[in-house]
Design an enzyme around this catalytic site. Structure first.
Site, PDB file in Angstrom:
ATOM      1  N   PHE A  26     -54.001  70.173  75.065  1.00  0.00           N
ATOM      2  CA  PHE A  26     -53.931  71.392  74.344  1.00  0.00           C
ATOM      3  C   PHE A  26     -53.193  72.540  74.890  1.00  0.00           C
ATOM      4  O   PHE A  26     -52.863  72.812  76.194  1.00  0.00           O
ATOM      5  CB  PHE A  26     -55.374  71.857  74.094  1.00  0.00           C
ATOM      6  CG  PHE A  26     -55.526  73.120  72.992  1.00  0.00           C
ATOM      7  CD1 PHE A  26     -55.230  73.078  71.915  1.00  0.00           C
ATOM      8  CD2 PHE A  26     -56.069  74.307  73.558  1.00  0.00           C
ATOM      9  CE1 PHE A  26     -55.143  74.151  71.129  1.00  0.00           C
ATOM     10  CE2 PHE A  26     -56.004  75.506  72.681  1.00  0.00           C
ATOM     11  CZ  PHE A  26     -55.843  75.543  71.484  1.00  0.00           C
ATOM     12  N   ASP A  28     -58.761  70.627  84.311  1.00  0.00           N
ATOM     13  CA  ASP A  28     -59.112  71.165  82.929  1.00  0.00           C
ATOM     14  C   ASP A  28     -60.196  70.059  82.426  1.00  0.00           C
ATOM     15  O   ASP A  28     -59.784  69.075  81.992  1.00  0.00           O
ATOM     16  CB  ASP A  28     -57.887  71.153  81.961  1.00  0.00           C
ATOM     17  CG  ASP A  28     -58.202  71.950  80.891  1.00  0.00           C
ATOM     18  OD1 ASP A  28     -59.343  71.904  80.296  1.00  0.00           O
ATOM     19  OD2 ASP A  28     -57.091  72.066  80.127  1.00  0.00           O
ATOM     20  N   HIS A  65     -62.642  68.733  77.831  1.00  0.00           N
ATOM     21  CA  HIS A  65     -63.257  67.739  76.959  1.00  0.00           C
ATOM     22  C   HIS A  65     -64.137  66.814  77.655  1.00  0.00           C
ATOM     23  O   HIS A  65     -64.721  65.729  77.057  1.00  0.00           O
ATOM     24  CB  HIS A  65     -61.665  66.556  76.778  1.00  0.00           C
ATOM     25  CG  HIS A  65     -60.779  66.990  76.067  1.00  0.00           C
ATOM     26  ND1 HIS A  65     -59.617  66.192  75.679  1.00  0.00           N
ATOM     27  CD2 HIS A  65     -60.517  68.174  75.614  1.00  0.00           C
ATOM     28  CE1 HIS A  65     -58.867  66.958  74.951  1.00  0.00           C
ATOM     29  NE2 HIS A  65     -59.369  68.199  74.700  1.00  0.00           N
ATOM     30  N   GLN A 111     -65.877  75.710  72.851  1.00  0.00           N
ATOM     31  CA  GLN A 111     -65.251  75.869  71.331  1.00  0.00           C
ATOM     32  C   GLN A 111     -66.024  74.927  70.400  1.00  0.00           C
ATOM     33  O   GLN A 111     -66.592  73.707  70.795  1.00  0.00           O
ATOM     34  CB  GLN A 111     -63.666  75.869  71.525  1.00  0.00           C
ATOM     35  CG  GLN A 111     -63.139  76.059  70.218  1.00  0.00           C
ATOM     36  CD  GLN A 111     -62.842  74.958  69.553  1.00  0.00           C
ATOM     37  OE1 GLN A 111     -62.749  73.753  70.241  1.00  0.00           O
ATOM     38  NE2 GLN A 111     -62.366  74.848  68.327  1.00  0.00           N
ATOM     39  N   LYS A 156     -65.907  71.143  70.792  1.00  0.00           N
ATOM     40  CA  LYS A 156     -65.995  70.570  72.057  1.00  0.00           C
ATOM     41  C   LYS A 156     -67.707  69.660  72.175  1.00  0.00           C
ATOM     42  O   LYS A 156     -68.385  70.215  71.500  1.00  0.00           O
ATOM     43  CB  LYS A 156     -66.174  71.469  73.259  1.00  0.00           C
ATOM     44  CG  LYS A 156     -64.507  72.091  73.220  1.00  0.00           C
ATOM     45  CD  LYS A 156     -63.449  71.047  73.585  1.00  0.00           C
ATOM     46  CE  LYS A 156     -62.001  71.434  72.804  1.00  0.00           C
ATOM     47  NZ  LYS A 156     -61.274  72.611  73.577  1.00  0.00           N
ATOM     48  N   ARG A 170     -65.638  94.735  88.491  1.00  0.00           N
ATOM     49  CA  ARG A 170     -66.663  94.931  89.161  1.00  0.00           C
ATOM     50  C   ARG A 170     -67.223  94.121  90.374  1.00  0.00           C
ATOM     51  O   ARG A 170     -66.702  92.854  90.162  1.00  0.00           O
ATOM     52  CB  ARG A 170     -67.980  95.059  88.100  1.00  0.00           C
ATOM     53  CG  ARG A 170     -67.722  96.357  87.218  1.00  0.00           C
ATOM     54  CD  ARG A 170     -69.054  96.576  86.266  1.00  0.00           C
ATOM     55  NE  ARG A 170     -68.706  97.670  85.165  1.00  0.00           N
ATOM     56  CZ  ARG A 170     -68.880  97.444  83.912  1.00  0.00           C
ATOM     57  NH1 ARG A 170     -69.316  96.282  83.458  1.00  0.00           N
ATOM     58  NH2 ARG A 170     -68.785  98.284  83.326  1.00  0.00           N
ATOM     59  N   TYR A 186     -68.666 102.359  87.020  1.00  0.00           N
ATOM     60  CA  TYR A 186     -67.611 102.755  86.900  1.00  0.00           C
ATOM     61  C   TYR A 186     -66.832 102.392  88.186  1.00  0.00           C
ATOM     62  O   TYR A 186     -65.735 103.167  88.151  1.00  0.00           O
ATOM     63  CB  TYR A 186     -67.393 104.088  86.104  1.00  0.00           C
ATOM     64  CG  TYR A 186     -67.777 104.117  84.706  1.00  0.00           C
ATOM     65  CD1 TYR A 186     -67.198 103.278  83.971  1.00  0.00           C
ATOM     66  CD2 TYR A 186     -68.779 104.863  84.246  1.00  0.00           C
ATOM     67  CE1 TYR A 186     -67.545 103.413  82.352  1.00  0.00           C
ATOM     68  CE2 TYR A 186     -69.273 104.961  82.968  1.00  0.00           C
ATOM     69  CZ  TYR A 186     -68.608 104.243  82.109  1.00  0.00           C
ATOM     70  OH  TYR A 186     -68.795 104.322  80.674  1.00  0.00           O
ATOM     71  N   ARG A 212     -66.893  88.746  79.041  1.00  0.00           N
ATOM     72  CA  ARG A 212     -68.168  88.236  79.372  1.00  0.00           C
ATOM     73  C   ARG A 212     -68.541  87.495  77.936  1.00  0.00           C
ATOM     74  O   ARG A 212     -67.932  87.934  76.885  1.00  0.00           O
ATOM     75  CB  ARG A 212     -69.172  89.134  79.399  1.00  0.00           C
ATOM     76  CG  ARG A 212     -68.984  89.973  80.759  1.00  0.00           C
ATOM     77  CD  ARG A 212     -69.734  91.187  80.998  1.00  0.00           C
ATOM     78  NE  ARG A 212     -69.956  92.153  79.946  1.00  0.00           N
ATOM     79  CZ  ARG A 212     -69.268  93.192  79.767  1.00  0.00           C
ATOM     80  NH1 ARG A 212     -68.684  93.646  81.075  1.00  0.00           N
ATOM     81  NH2 ARG A 212     -69.513  93.893  78.996  1.00  0.00           N
TER      82      ARG A 212
HETATM   83  C1  LIG Z   1     -59.929  73.418  73.917  1.00  0.00           C
HETATM   84  C2  LIG Z   1     -59.209  73.294  75.171  1.00  0.00           C
HETATM   85  C3  LIG Z   1     -59.082  74.150  75.984  1.00  0.00           C
HETATM   86  C4  LIG Z   1     -59.430  75.884  75.818  1.00  0.00           C
HETATM   87  O1  LIG Z   1     -60.464  75.907  75.186  1.00  0.00           O
HETATM   88  P1  LIG Z   1     -60.682  77.234  74.306  1.00  0.00           P
HETATM   89  O2  LIG Z   1     -62.199  77.311  74.664  1.00  0.00           O
HETATM   90  O3  LIG Z   1     -60.291  76.932  72.896  1.00  0.00           O
HETATM   91  O4  LIG Z   1     -59.919  78.369  74.681  1.00  0.00           O
HETATM   92  C5  LIG Z   1     -58.311  74.030  76.902  1.00  0.00           C
HETATM   93  N1  LIG Z   1     -57.941  72.831  77.355  1.00  0.00           N
HETATM   94  C6  LIG Z   1     -57.873  71.608  76.619  1.00  0.00           C
HETATM   95  C7  LIG Z   1     -57.254  70.409  77.092  1.00  0.00           C
HETATM   96  C8  LIG Z   1     -58.716  71.668  75.478  1.00  0.00           C
HETATM   97  O5  LIG Z   1     -58.790  70.877  74.691  1.00  0.00           O
END
Ligand SMILES: *Cc1c(COP(=O)(O)O)cnc(C)c1O
Length: 399
Positions: free
Chosen positions: A91, A162, A165, A188, A191, A220, A227, A237
């Site tokens: 992605f 990463d 998945h 997301q 997922k 922070r 502040y 967040r």
């Molecule tokens: C979905 C995804 C992301 C990013 O996720 P979001 O929550 O949509 O920003 C990063 N890397 C891979 C391989 C993804 O499939």
């Protein structure tokens, strides 16, 4: 596909939830404490649960799985113009966070049998500007972390996994996301663990934790004043609504992951004998695949030269939740080809028109077919019906 009955009778709802999720969210709604500016309460509770689940020391939640990658990259101390190695078959976020950090994505091709970063091609891509590698556990299949980490150690590179998945997937009994300096997850909607949107980064490194914790909360520090802003962070967040939803969903994750893994192994045995269909290799190491995607390679010459796109349209018409995947490797995207990167640290000499990764090109254009994770939560007879749908297409194109 010829207007008759679909081969696949099952349906595959996603997300999976019941009254537990509804009750948890309703309780937060009634409490009136929807946000959580101190990242304690339900947010901290879920972070602890997720860290414990993964076996990491720390977990830091944030708005999505792109920001979690970005937090990790910035905290690793990359400088403008530094190079970061990424695969081209992933992605866009894996590469666009590199641009956002004012760094140069360097694409290294994927392995034809696993579609993960080809570790044998890493060294040739390393220069004196290389600072980090972002391997993607694509589809939930573990990368060759031994090989990647040994190259990283030799050249003093940071490794950010990463794992968007890969919730709950394991290599040698260890959860993905815990091998590198940091591991990044997405929550997301599509997922394997979801709250609609959301992200998490895990680490065992105290310094990385402290920086990322501050960056996601407007710079922070835990014991600073409201502040007082010590670092160049923004508000990344999550809400308490997301945190309690994720706590409930996490309770379902192991059972779902085990089921997907078993279904994937079973589907392998059904598809391997089909001429022109090759499931991706799971490799030789002990692992738990979480099948965010079940991927097989399609060979149109065994299907009467039917183009992949039409094959996938037919498979969908038969009721298999599937896709032809990415249309192009990432470096073909306009942002790279047209140099629209808004990153002034990239030297003029960088030209993605010169980049070509053969395996990723072939995967996109001709080979890769994805079956979605929610379909892998079906029954054995659903898996049988996926295989039968492919047999039916093959029979029809041959006759
Ligand atoms: C979905 C995804 C992301 C990013 O996720 P979001 O929550 O949509 O920003 C990063 N890397 C891979 C391989 C993804 O499939």
């Amino acid at each position: 596909m010829n207007g008759g009955d679909r081969v696949v009778k099952g349906s595959f709802p996603w997300p999976v939830f019941d009254e537990q999720e509804v009750q948890a969210v309703a309780d937060i709604v009634r409490s009136g404490q929807w946000g959580n500016p101190d990242c304690d309460g339900a947010v901290a509770a879920f972070e602890r649960e997720f860290a414990d689940y993964c076996g990491s020391t720390y977990a830091i939640s944030c708005v999505n799985g792109s920001v979690s990658l970005r937090l990790a990259l910035i905290a690793c101390g990359v400088r403008p113009g530094d190079e970061v190695i990424v695969p081209p078959y992933t992605f866009i976020a894996t590469a666009s966070v590199v641009l956002e950090a004012n760094c140069v994505p360097v694409f290294v091709d994927i392995d034809p049998d696993t579609y993960n970063l080809d570790a044998t091609k890493l060294e040739a891509a390393i220069t004196e500007r290389t600072r980090a590698i972002i391997p993607v556990h694509f589809a939930g299949l573990p990368c060759d972390m031994d090989a990647i980490l040994s190259v990283a150690r030799r050249y003093n590179l940071r490794v950010i996994e990463d794992a968007a998945h890969a919730h709950g997937a394991e290599l040698n009994g260890k959860k993905l996301g815990t091998f590198g300096d940091a591991g990044s997850f997405s929550f997301q909607s599509s997922k394997n663990l979801t709250s609609g949107e959301g992200g998490m980064v895990i680490t065992n490194d105290d310094a990385l934790y402290q920086t990322m914790n501050s960056l996601r909360n407007v710079g922070r520090l835990p014991h600073g004043q409201w502040y007082d802003h010590f670092n160049p962070g923004c508000n990344y967040r999550i809400t308490q609504l997301q945190a309690v939803l994720l706590s409930q969903q996490l309770k379902r994750l192991d059972e779902q992951t085990i089921l997907r893994n078993e279904n994937g192994l079973y589907l392998d045995t059904l598809l391997e004998p089909i001429d022109g269909i090759t499931p991706l290799s799971r490799g030789a190491l002990p692992l738990r695949h979480c099948y965010h995607l079940y991927i097989f390679r399609y060979d149109k010459t065994r299907f009467g030269d039917l183009p992949k796109k039409e094959f996938v349209a037919m498979l969908s018409a038969e009721g298999v939740p599937c896709s032809a995947g990415y249309p192009h490797p990432l470096y073909k995207q306009p942002v790279f080809q047209q140099k629209n990167w808004m990153c002034y640290a990239i030297p003029d000499s960088v030209d993605y028109a010169q980049v070509s990764c053969d395996v990723a090109e072939r995967a996109c254009a001709d080979e890769a077919v994805w079956i979605f994770q929610h379909a892998m939560l079906g029954s054995r007879s659903d898996m049988d019906s996926f295989a039968e749908a492919i047999h039916k297409i093959q029979r029809n194109v041959a006759s």
